[in-house]
Design a protein around this motif. Structure first.
Motif: not given
Ligand code: AMP
Ligand code: ZN
Length: 140
Positions: A39-51, A93-101
């Protein structure tokens, strides 16, 4: 087509895909995870694309760290979790599924096992209500 053209999070930054936004500044964006681990899981992303972290420019990394702390405080104030898991995955391999920081902020409550990925999509109205609560804590 470049990575950024097909990237889901770049499409959210451009407004080409909807997201339940919580906070935005020049370099970063925070929004509710569509398939929350808690409940409340939030993502913070950079606006610039970086994998991932390895490719991210330092100013974007510093901005993302500041936004992560800001959102962490707001989640804590709004939802009063017992703890807050913060995770950032680099590579499939680390579990990343969306390749944008991006950084995961996952509220945790005593007695509930907390993963990094959720199993089911949340209802849009539930995400909107949580985003409103977190936003209110940001400004109060
Ligand atoms: P990771 O495995 O660290 O790459 O995490 C990607 C996260 O992005 C997962 O928790 C997904 O549920 C989440 N996600 C994927 N697509 C969207 C989207 N369109 N809106 C919000 N969250 C998303
Ligand atoms: Zn991207």
């Amino acid at each position: 087509m470049s990575d950024a053209d097909s990237c889901v999070f770049c499409q959210i930054v451009r407004g080409a895909l909807p997201a339940t936004k919580v906070y935005e500044d020049e370099r970063t964006l925070a929004f509710m995870d569509i398939q929350p681990a808690s409940h409340g899981h939030t993502l913070v992303i950079s606006k610039a694309h970086a994998a991932n972290l390895l490719e991210l420019a330092e100013p974007d990394l510093l901005a993302a760290a500041a936004t992560t702390q800001r959102i962490a405080r707001a989640i804590t104030k709004a939802l009063a979790p017992d703890g807050l898991r913060i995770a950032q995955l680099n590579g499939a391999a680390a579990g990343q599924t969306v390749f944008h920081y991006h950084v995961h902020l996952i509220p945790a409550w005593e007695g509930q096992r907390v993963a990094i990925h959720g199993r089911e999509r949340a209802k849009p109205q539930e995400l909107a209500a949580l985003a409103a609560q977190i936003q209110a804590a940001l400004t109060s």
